[in-house]
Each structure stands twice: as C-alpha cells, then as structure tokens.
Write a protein that holds these residues in place. Structure first.
Motif, PDB file in Angstrom:
ATOM      1  N   THR A  92       5.762  15.911 -26.699  1.00  0.00           N
ATOM      2  CA  THR A  92       4.833  15.049 -26.950  1.00  0.00           C
ATOM      3  C   THR A  92       3.272  15.752 -26.195  1.00  0.00           C
ATOM      4  O   THR A  92       3.744  16.440 -24.569  1.00  0.00           O
ATOM      5  CB  THR A  92       4.736  13.981 -27.514  1.00  0.00           C
ATOM      6  N   MET A  94       0.013  14.389 -24.672  1.00  0.00           N
ATOM      7  CA  MET A  94      -0.512  13.514 -24.434  1.00  0.00           C
ATOM      8  C   MET A  94      -2.250  13.483 -23.922  1.00  0.00           C
ATOM      9  O   MET A  94      -2.153  14.921 -22.681  1.00  0.00           O
ATOM     10  CB  MET A  94       0.213  12.330 -22.726  1.00  0.00           C
ATOM     11  N   ILE A  99      -0.781  10.486 -27.797  1.00  0.00           N
ATOM     12  CA  ILE A  99      -0.468  11.242 -28.298  1.00  0.00           C
ATOM     13  C   ILE A  99      -1.335  12.343 -28.992  1.00  0.00           C
ATOM     14  O   ILE A  99      -1.741  12.115 -30.779  1.00  0.00           O
ATOM     15  CB  ILE A  99       0.828  10.722 -28.922  1.00  0.00           C
ATOM     16  N   TYR A 102       2.517  16.971 -31.122  1.00  0.00           N
ATOM     17  CA  TYR A 102       3.858  16.739 -31.350  1.00  0.00           C
ATOM     18  C   TYR A 102       4.779  17.472 -31.335  1.00  0.00           C
ATOM     19  O   TYR A 102       4.259  18.485 -32.900  1.00  0.00           O
ATOM     20  CB  TYR A 102       4.396  14.884 -31.181  1.00  0.00           C
TER      21      TYR A 102
END
Length: 353
Positions: A92, A94, A99, A102
């Motif tokens: 992922t 961030m 998030i 992904y």
C-alpha cells in the motif's frame, strides 16, 4: 491472520481478539459475496486490507470491517512460458494515515540466476489500483539469492515486500514497489545467527508425538514500524525451552543495520519447549505469541513484564486450528498479521469503474 471458513455464498472471517479476564475470544465477520465461497482463500493482508482469490473468478481486495470488496480484472496471459506466477503479496501507499493506492504482486516462480558476479533477475506481475491495469516488471538483485522462500508469505511494510532468501547469501530480499525508477532489489544479510541445533532426545516421552516441535525456527514479521527477524533455538538441559533473539532492521539513507531488541531463554520465565514461538506483536516488540502444544491454544507473553495470557479456544472450528495443519512445526513462519482498520479500499481507475 484472518482464518477463512468455507461457507457457501457467505464469507466468514474469524479474528482472535483480547477480551476481559486476560483471555481472548474470536470475533466473527460475515460477508455476503455472490460466489461459491468454498473456492475462496485468504492470500495476504496489509494495512487493514485483505487479498482474496477465487480459484476460477480471480482476486478480491477488501476491508472486512467495512464489508467492502472489489473484484480485480484478471491478470493478462503470462509472457514467460513454462512456469507460473505465485500469489506473492499486497503493498500500500499511505499518506497521513490514508491508503492512496495498493498493488497486488505476483512473483514468477522461475527466479533466473546468472552466475556471480551478475545478479539474480526477479519477474513480477503487478496490479495497481491507481491505473486499474496489470503490468510486468523485471528487477535485478545482487547476490546469490536463487531460492526465495516463495511458499511462505513475504512481509509487507511501507510499500515494500521482504522475502527470506536461502542460498549462498542467506538473507532478506527487499523491493520497493512504489519506487518507479528503481530497477534493483536489495539483498540484506541476516544478523549473526545461533547455530542450528538438532538435539538427540534420549527420553522420547518428553517430546510430543515423536518430537514434532521444531528445534530451530525463523520468523519474519513487523513491529512498531520495523521489519523484525526472530530466531528461536531449542535449549535442553536443566531448563528446557526456546532461546529467542529478536532483531529490528533499521533503514537510514539507503543503509540497513540490524539492532537486537532483546534475547531471552523462555524457560527462565516459565515457558518450556511445548510452547512454539509463532509471531511478534505488531505494536509492541516485547510481546511474542507462541502455540501451546499442550493446551492447543495461543499464548501471549510480554517478556518485559514477564506476564502471560492464554489465547482463544474456538471449539466449533478446531479442525482449522494451526496444530492440525502443522503450521507451528514449520521451520519458518507462515502467519500473516492483520490489524483491524477503517481504511476504505481505494477506488479503481475511472476507466475500470
């Protein structure tokens, strides 16, 4: 690790969680998915997201807390003939705790190795939620890392995957999947390790079913934002138990160093060899989880406070417990940590919506 139970058209994920009285219980989450859920298995977990695979339909990514699931487009036909891709991981991106993107990663099983000094070549299929497409990527990796332990889950942390590699340079292979300009993985030697030990047991009655408990075990995990390597060697003598070393991998300015967090003989705090080390706590490196062969349940132990907590017993689903699938006897870890989260699954690229 969420455990997937085979209910048709109803997906049930069970999570052990701490309850009152220093004991744990199981929290169940049920999700209605209009497919035969007996053909679905849990592949990977990352930052509150779970990657599922249906054997004929494909991949789902979702958050079981929000009951939010997204079906991914199927991977393209493989460009490398004769072999297949392994379900490898989920990473992922961030930002401020949210998030943004992904990626689902599949590793080609034919890890191409050219004799030293040339590097190993790793080939990936990668799905990105940012583009809604699958792509291929080939990266080089220095050192003789022909045998990545691809039968075990790699570790995901900060957009990177960490594999344990066995070979001439036994160590960790790391690659950052959100560094688009980086065509090289890193190879990191393991810290000085204890000698692997296979004791001769003169008293077979002291072992469980012909000494199924491992004499040496390696565990890779994460804790407090660090990649963590744990090694456990069985000690015999007056106090029989596991001697544990816990190492954190410190990254700074493209350099990597191992820092020993702690070392202890578990027998000194009342835990013998019948409790097999399994995992480390994601938020506290001083808390380790073990599987009790005697009580058929998990044990949580805080080595700092020397307190122990008994794990859950889920009688209705005992056939799914790790003892019956020999997870605790495997010399390397096979468990993936899952942390409950309210993270929403990022929307796919608009052309896929």
């Amino acid at each position: 690790m969420p455990r997937l139970l085979p209910y048709r058209r109803q997906l049930e994920l069970n999570f052990p969680h701490e309850s009152q009285g220093h004991n744990w219980s199981f929290k169940s989450m049920r999700h209605h998915i209009d497919v035969d859920t007996s053909k679905i298995r849990v592949v990977f977990c990352a930052d509150g997201l779970v990657l599922l695979r249906h054997e004929s339909i494909g991949y789902y990514v979702g958050n079981p807390v929000l009951s939010q699931w997204t079906l991914l487009p199927p991977p393209p036909p493989p460009i490398l003939p004769g072999n297949r891709y392994y379900d490898s991981g989920l990473v992922t991106l961030m930002h401020n705790g949210v998030i943004l993107d992904y990626k689902v990663v599949r590793l080609h099983e034919n890890i191409q190795s050219i004799h030293s000094p040339n590097p190993t070549t790793l080939s990936f299929e990668i799905y990105s939620s940012d583009t809604g497409d699958w792509s291929y990527k080939h990266v080089s990796c220095p050192g003789d890392n022909r045998d990545l332990v691809i039968v075990c889950n790699p570790i995901t942390l900060n957009g990177k995957l960490y594999w344990h590699a066995e070979g001439k340079d036994d160590g960790i292979v790391v690659y950052d999947f959100f560094s688009d300009d980086d065509d090289q993985a890193r190879s990191i030697r393991l810290p000085d390790r204890m000698q692997r030990y296979h004791p001769h047991h003169s008293d077979a009655s002291r072992c469980f079913e012909h000494c199924l408990c491992p004499c040496y075990k390696m565990i890779c995990s994460t804790s407090q934002g660090f990649f963590v390597f744990i090694e456990a060697r069985r000690m015999t003598g007056k106090e029989e138990g596991y001697n544990l070393k816990v190492w954190r991998l410190i990254e700074s300015d493209y350099s990597w160093e191992w820092d020993k967090a702690w070392e202890i003989n578990m027998a000194s705090i009342g835990i013998g060899f019948e409790s097999v080390p399994m995992a480390i706590n994601n938020f506290d490196v001083d808390i380790i989880y073990l599987w009790s062969l005697q009580h058929i349940r998990y044990v949580a132990c805080n080595v700092r406070t020397q307190t122990k907590y008994l794990g859950p017993i889920n009688r209705a689903n005992e056939k799914y417990l790790p003892c019956n699938i020999s997870v605790c006897f495997y010399p390397r870890n096979t468990l993936t940590q899952f942390v409950l989260s309210l993270q929403e699954v990022p929307k796919m690229f608009s052309k896929r919506s």
